[in-house]
Write a protein that holds these residues in place. Structure first.
Motif, PDB file in Angstrom:
ATOM      1  N   ALA A   1       0.914  -1.269   0.338  1.00 37.34           N
ATOM      2  CA  ALA A   1       0.036   0.156  -0.138  1.00 37.34           C
ATOM      3  C   ALA A   1       1.179   2.005   0.165  1.00 37.34           C
ATOM      4  CB  ALA A   1      -0.726   0.083   1.360  1.00 37.34           C
ATOM      5  N   VAL A   2       0.444   2.491  -0.211  1.00 34.29           N
ATOM      6  CA  VAL A   2       1.147   3.612  -0.569  1.00 34.29           C
ATOM      7  C   VAL A   2       0.905   3.930   1.390  1.00 34.29           C
ATOM      8  CG1 VAL A   2       1.242   5.931  -1.213  1.00 34.29           C
ATOM      9  CG2 VAL A   2       1.154   3.594  -2.588  1.00 34.29           C
ATOM     10  N   GLN A   3       1.926   4.438   1.764  1.00 31.27           N
ATOM     11  CA  GLN A   3       1.187   5.173   3.164  1.00 31.27           C
ATOM     12  C   GLN A   3       2.303   6.602   3.459  1.00 31.27           C
ATOM     13  OE1 GLN A   3       3.018   3.699   6.475  1.00 31.27           O
ATOM     14  NE2 GLN A   3       1.241   2.851   7.509  1.00 31.27           N
ATOM     15  N   ILE A   4       1.281   7.461   4.166  1.00 31.48           N
ATOM     16  CA  ILE A   4       2.049   8.896   4.488  1.00 31.48           C
ATOM     17  C   ILE A   4       2.277   8.841   6.278  1.00 31.48           C
ATOM     18  CG2 ILE A   4       1.726  11.716   4.441  1.00 31.48           C
ATOM     19  CD1 ILE A   4      -0.459  10.875   2.024  1.00 31.48           C
ATOM     20  N   THR A   5       3.255   9.221   6.065  1.00 34.51           N
ATOM     21  CA  THR A   5       3.957   9.252   7.501  1.00 34.51           C
ATOM     22  C   THR A   5       4.099  10.871   8.186  1.00 34.51           C
ATOM     23  OG1 THR A   5       6.470   8.556   7.478  1.00 34.51           O
ATOM     24  CG2 THR A   5       4.449   6.510   7.384  1.00 34.51           C
ATOM     25  N   GLU A   6       4.392  11.780   7.152  1.00 32.39           N
ATOM     26  CA  GLU A   6       3.835  12.890   6.997  1.00 32.39           C
ATOM     27  C   GLU A   6       3.756  13.774   6.464  1.00 32.39           C
ATOM     28  OE1 GLU A   6       8.479  14.522   7.278  1.00 32.39           O
ATOM     29  OE2 GLU A   6       8.913  12.408   5.983  1.00 32.39           O
ATOM     30  N   PHE A   7       4.082  14.865   6.004  1.00 35.47           N
ATOM     31  CA  PHE A   7       2.936  15.517   5.468  1.00 35.47           C
ATOM     32  C   PHE A   7       4.439  16.290   4.528  1.00 35.47           C
ATOM     33  CE2 PHE A   7      -0.281  16.120   8.918  1.00 35.47           C
ATOM     34  CZ  PHE A   7      -1.723  15.816   7.438  1.00 35.47           C
ATOM     35  N   GLY A   8       3.523  17.285   3.102  1.00 39.22           N
ATOM     36  CA  GLY A   8       4.324  17.480   2.040  1.00 39.22           C
ATOM     37  C   GLY A   8       4.217  17.078   1.096  1.00 39.22           C
ATOM     38  N   GLY A   9       5.263  17.101   0.329  1.00 37.67           N
ATOM     39  CA  GLY A   9       5.136  16.853  -1.838  1.00 37.67           C
ATOM     40  C   GLY A   9       4.990  15.728  -1.736  1.00 37.67           C
TER      41      GLY A   9
END
Length: 317
Positions: free
Chosen positions: A3-11
């Motif tokens: 899966a695609v995971q985001i662990t911090e906000f950003g670009g």
């Protein structure tokens, strides 16, 4: 599962493919083997923590999926999150049967973008036979469908805006009568000129800033502007109630989230559009079928406005 995971906000650099636990369906949910998941401009805002709704990390993004359940049903569904994955837990009330003749890209395109276009044209802006309708970002996922849906409701003239000659040509091929560059200095005059020198009846707008302001100025008495996004990230000027009264104008906002309080209407809308796709009356514009491993490129292309139509990810690649 992958899966695609985001662990911090950003670009785009913050989206990464990782191994994560499979989702566990709750009551009223079922597990879907995802064939394609949709990529939307809202996903880029969510990634930057700039979306209309707040989110918590870590997060698997993605709000649209199509695939099959364990019992063999082919369903398209909107999910709060978790779509960028090999499997997704979907709520039965937010899932729609996909008929034969509708491929995976089209099945996903009719979800957030198709349902938004359907609701804007028919329920929010209330397009009537004989209306002149401006569709901004007409080469995008919502816009490309809204051009066709407005025409199907009897719009006398559909005026598209798009940022490049190629995108304007696409809008014309979808049934728009005229195509305008939204960067034109006097957009109000350009829209009226495209309508034979007359003010317009309806504007579907998702850019913000000067585009909203100049589109509002182009409306005829009893005109309606339906606002459903702010891709330019610049707030338009405040609308004066007295200015609206002077020309009997209506300005409305729309967010698809609220439509889920009326699931029977969404089911009707999806089935109607799917039937039109299957028999060739409604054309979905494919915008790119990206391997999930190239999700960063998909986000870069979308944010850079290099795309048209519907972007999807293939979780198997």
């Amino acid at each position: 599962m992958r899966a695609v995971q985001i662990t911090e906000f950003g670009g785009p650099e913050v989206v990464a493919v990782r191994e994560v636990p499979e989702p566990r369906p709750h009551d009223g949910q079922v597990l879907l083997d995802v064939a394609r998941c949709g990529v939307n401009f809202a996903d880029t805002l969510l990634r930057e923590n700039a979306y209309i709704a707040s989110v918590a990390l870590p997060l698997v993004p993605g709000g649209e999926v199509v695939g099959r359940t364990a019992d063999g049903r082919r369903l398209a569904a909107i999910v709060e999150s978790g779509g960028y994955a090999e499997k997704a837990a979907i709520t039965e009330d937010a899932a729609f049967p996909v008929p034969d003749g509708v491929d995976d890209v089209a099945a996903v395109a009719l979800l957030a973008q198709g349902l938004t276009a359907w609701w804007l044209v028919g329920r929010v802006a209330r397009v009537q036979p004989g209306d002149s309708v401006v569709v901004h970002a007409a080469a995008g996922g919502v816009g490309s469908l809204a051009v066709q849906l407005a025409r199907a409701r009897g719009a006398a003239r559909v005026i598209a805006t798009a940022s490049t000659p190629e995108k304007r040509a696409l809008a014309l091929s979808l049934g728009a009568d005229a195509a305008v560059d939204p960067a034109t200095r006097d957009l109000t005059a350009a829209l009226c000129e495209a309508n034979g020198g007359r003010q317009v009846d309806v504007v579907l707008e998702m850019t913000g800033g000067r585009v909203t302001d100049q589109s509002l100025a182009a409306l005829a008495p009893f005109g309606r502007l339906a606002y459903y996004g702010m891709a330019g990230r610049v707030e338009p000027e405040k609308v004066s109630p007295r200015a609206l009264q002077r020309r009997s104008l209506t300005v409305s906002g729309f967010w698809l989230t609220h439509a889920f309080a009326r699931p029977e209407v969404l089911t009707e809308a999806y089935a109607e559009m799917a039937a039109q796709v299957a028999d060739g009356r409604l054309r979905v514009v494919p915008g790119g079928d990206y391997p999930m491993s190239q999700v960063r490129r998909a986000h870069e292309d979308l944010a850079g406005r290099r795309t048209t139509g519907k972007l999807v990810l293939d979780p198997s690649r």
